[in-house]
Design a protein around this motif. Sequence first.
Motif, PDB file in Angstrom:
ATOM      1  N   VAL A 105       0.821  -1.206   0.000  1.00 55.67           N
ATOM      2  CA  VAL A 105       0.000   0.000   0.000  1.00 55.67           C
ATOM      3  C   VAL A 105       0.858   1.260   0.000  1.00 55.67           C
ATOM      4  CG1 VAL A 105      -0.232   0.137   2.539  1.00 55.67           C
ATOM      5  CG2 VAL A 105      -2.011   1.112   1.055  1.00 55.67           C
ATOM      6  N   GLN A 109       0.556   4.023  -3.023  1.00 54.30           N
ATOM      7  CA  GLN A 109       0.206   5.407  -2.763  1.00 54.30           C
ATOM      8  C   GLN A 109       1.353   6.365  -3.082  1.00 54.30           C
ATOM      9  OE1 GLN A 109      -2.872   6.490  -2.298  1.00 54.30           O
ATOM     10  NE2 GLN A 109      -3.428   4.321  -2.560  1.00 54.30           N
ATOM     11  N   PHE A 185       2.557  -1.386   8.840  1.00 58.64           N
ATOM     12  CA  PHE A 185       1.556  -2.104   8.067  1.00 58.64           C
ATOM     13  C   PHE A 185       1.746  -3.607   8.229  1.00 58.64           C
ATOM     14  CE2 PHE A 185       1.511   2.072   6.190  1.00 58.64           C
ATOM     15  CZ  PHE A 185       0.152   2.294   6.026  1.00 58.64           C
ATOM     16  N   ASN A 194      -4.713  -2.897   3.537  1.00 59.80           N
ATOM     17  CA  ASN A 194      -4.520  -1.605   4.196  1.00 59.80           C
ATOM     18  C   ASN A 194      -4.484  -1.741   5.719  1.00 59.80           C
ATOM     19  OD1 ASN A 194      -4.769  -0.559   1.578  1.00 59.80           O
ATOM     20  ND2 ASN A 194      -6.967  -0.245   1.805  1.00 59.80           N
ATOM     21  N   GLY A 217      -6.865   3.006   0.393  1.00 55.32           N
ATOM     22  CA  GLY A 217      -5.420   2.998   0.603  1.00 55.32           C
ATOM     23  C   GLY A 217      -4.858   4.378   0.882  1.00 55.32           C
TER      24      GLY A 217
END
Length: 374
Positions: A105, A109, A185, A194, A217
């Motif tokens: 993630v 991102q 995470f 996520n 996310g």
Amino acid sequence: MSGGNHRRLLDIRLKPGNDNRCADCNAEEPEWASYSIGVFLCATCCGIHRSLGTHISKTKGIKLDNWDDEQVAAMDELGNASAAKKYLVSVPPCYRRPDKNTPAVLKEQWIKAKYERLEFQNPERQLYLMDEKSGYLMKRGRDDGKFLSRRFELRGRENLLMYYTKEGAKSPKAKLPVDKLNCCFVPSKIGNLNGMQISYPDQRGHTRNIYVFSSDGKDIVDWYMAIRNVKLTRLRIGLPHVEESELVQRLTSDFILEGWLYKTGPDLKDAWKRRWFTFDRRKLLYFDEPLGAYAKGEIFLGEAGNDCSVYHGLPNGRTPCGVPFTLRVPAREYPLAAECEEEREQWMVAIKTVLATPLSLQEQAEARAWTCRR
């Protein structure tokens, strides 16, 4: 693709500024490229580029696809370094740049922020730099294990991350000190890409874990970066003479290793029990199950030579179990066992690496506090 263009692409990939690396996660020997942006990509980052749409990034395999002269010329003219100058104008120090081992993630991102949202060209879009943030996350209940929507608030000036269990409640269920918490995470553990774990010391000094996720996310990464931003702000104030690059290393950390091990107690009559172990910086914590709120026990690892070591086998008189090894710290010895040789070596190498690393000033203070707790 002609052999000449193939050879040209491989030569361009090696040029200074490209350095035979993925432009987005720095993985070696990238086999893909975005010829519209002019960057080389690993397979994982290329997959994310494809999800952006061809209006943003057009990708090809360096060896698998045909390249015309114009596309090769674009790669030669642009390249990783040139793209970085364009897309990475203003990356906040608190923003974690991914490497090849970074959770998916964060990679996703980072790429979307870089090329789709153009966040690093437009600092006003970096909303995680605000002192305050509020919103809803799915949080796992400590007792029933159910994930329910909970309102979270981050108040940087008060050094607090808070969450509420009842809508409209004036008082939060818990107040977490931002400067003392860690977040990382843990998608496989939570079962959500996520998924994030937040760990912090409770009033007794014991580690408390909470588990959250968001369906978006961007949302969960914004929370992560907002927490890092608050931590960095406080570190700058508290340690004004320390280089910012060093402060950034203190913001958050991924777990060194996690997994199941067998453990027995200090008494020779104690039975072996299967426990979930989490290796977090210099602490080894063990739980009944992977999503435990509190650890059954915590072990602080000092430095090798200060009565801290790890060795194959078990102390005399111990009943064998699995593939055994023993961790020695000043307080006691911990007989442990893995399922196989490979797992044992992973744990022993990780432990030896930490024991061989000198304690920082912050860790020395933690070690003293640990001694007082005992």
